[in-house]
Design an enzyme around this catalytic site. Structure first.
Site, PDB file in Angstrom:
ATOM      1  CE1 TYR A   1       4.102   9.220  10.546  1.00 62.20           C
ATOM      2  CE2 TYR A   1       5.917   9.113  12.109  1.00 62.20           C
ATOM      3  CZ  TYR A   1       5.352   8.767  10.884  1.00 62.20           C
ATOM      4  OH  TYR A   1       6.043   7.957  10.022  1.00 62.20           O
TER       5      TYR A   1
ATOM      6  CB  THR B   1      -0.946   0.044   1.216  1.00 58.39           C
ATOM      7  OG1 THR B   1      -0.208   0.302   2.412  1.00 58.39           O
ATOM      8  CG2 THR B   1      -1.725  -1.257   1.352  1.00 58.39           C
ATOM      9  N   GLY B   2       0.417   2.301  -0.662  1.00 59.99           N
ATOM     10  CA  GLY B   2       1.224   3.510  -0.772  1.00 59.99           C
ATOM     11  C   GLY B   2       2.505   3.250  -1.530  1.00 59.99           C
ATOM     12  N   GLY B   3       2.382   2.512  -2.634  1.00 64.74           N
ATOM     13  CA  GLY B   3       3.579   2.073  -3.351  1.00 64.74           C
ATOM     14  C   GLY B   3       4.039   2.973  -4.471  1.00 64.74           C
TER      15      GLY B   3
ATOM     16  CB  SER C   1       6.250   8.253  -3.723  1.00 71.19           C
ATOM     17  OG  SER C   1       5.403   8.371  -2.594  1.00 71.19           O
ATOM     18  N   GLY C   2       8.573   6.864  -2.414  1.00 71.39           N
ATOM     19  CA  GLY C   2       9.288   6.643  -1.163  1.00 71.39           C
ATOM     20  C   GLY C   2       9.549   5.193  -0.798  1.00 71.39           C
ATOM     21  CB  ILE C   3       9.287   3.479   2.485  1.00 73.56           C
ATOM     22  CG1 ILE C   3      10.359   4.290   3.225  1.00 73.56           C
ATOM     23  CG2 ILE C   3       9.254   2.045   2.999  1.00 73.56           C
ATOM     24  CD1 ILE C   3      10.096   4.488   4.711  1.00 73.56           C
ATOM     25  N   GLY C   4       7.461   2.782  -0.039  1.00 76.78           N
ATOM     26  CA  GLY C   4       6.604   1.826  -0.739  1.00 76.78           C
ATOM     27  C   GLY C   4       7.128   1.491  -2.124  1.00 76.78           C
TER      28      GLY C   4
END
Length: 248
Positions: free
Chosen positions: A148, A12-14, A16-19
């Site tokens: 957070y 999920t959230g793939g 950008s960034g870590i995903g």
């Protein structure tokens, strides 16, 4: 090395960034990868670059999560790797908190992650691996981070309970808790260039290894958790922060 050949992975959230980096690592190790995101253009672009399947879904909406699970179930039947990565960041003092900001952070980072796991459990093969993206802030007490940090602490609690509940199916559930990682999340938080520079120096000063982590570092750990080498690990939180939390 194709350690994950034959496995189907959802990130999920793939887009950008870590995903994104994790999707690339999982694919490099042989997995068939699905990534999700809530922006159509971004998810289509990332999927094309990675050579993976991209599906539109907002982790902050349970209806989207349920539709995503239905799509994945119809297309793939079962999956072997679930990386619950999508998240948002809001920084504010408790006295200045707004309900909208609170609902956004908790809605995506906690509620959304919880229901992603919940709705995908029927689609997990026996022996599957679930990994939550948490944060080293889950165990720290820094000003401005209450929303957070508490959302990530809640994830670690869910992770441990899920590890117990899913153990009869040999499904392993773990979390990765990074420290500072070189991604766009701080840029998206609305800081000025001067503020970002100050934050960068502040972080480096508090990291014994004197460097910011890279998204690919996390991708490798997720891949490790998802492979045969970690088949006796469940309910574990791995802190990856260059020693930052040791100085608190």
């Amino acid at each position: 090395m194709e350690n994950l050949k034959g496995k189907i992975a959802l990130v999920t959230g793939g887009n950008s960034g870590i995903g994104y980096a994790t999707a690339a690592e999982l694919k490099a190790q042989g997995a068939e990868v699905i990534i999700t995101g809530r922006r159509k253009e971004a998810i289509e672009k990332a999927a094309a670059e990675l050579g993976v399947t991209g599906l539109l879904a907002d982790q902050g909406k349970v209806s989207d999560i349920e539709e995503l699970a239905a799509q994945v179930g119809l297309r793939y039947g079962k999956i072997d790797i679930l990386f619950i990565n999508a998240g948002v960041l809001e920084m504010t003092l408790i006295e200045n908190a707004t309900e909208n900001a609170f609902d956004n952070v908790i809605g995506v980072n906690f509620k959304g992650a919880y229901f992603t796991l919940s709705r995908f459990i029927p689609l997990l093969n026996d022996g599957a691996s679930v990994v939550f993206l948490s944060s080293n802030t889950a165990g720290m007490s820094a000003a401005n981070s209450s929303m957070y940090s508490s959302s990530k602490a809640a994830l670690n609690s869910i992770m441990k309970t899920a590890a117990i509940e899913l153990a009869p199916s040999k499904i392993r559930v773990n979390s990765v808790s990074p420290g500072p990682i070189q991604t766009e999340i701080l840029n998206k938080a609305g800081y000025t260039e001067e503020q970002l520079t100050q934050i960068h120096h502040w972080m480096i000063d508090r990291i014994p290894l004197k460097k910011i982590g890279q998204p690919g570092d996390i991708g490798k750990m997720v891949a490790y958790f998802s492979g045969e080498a970690a088949n006796f690990i469940t309910g574990a939180e791995i802190i990856m922060d260059g020693g930052m939390s040791l100085k608190q």
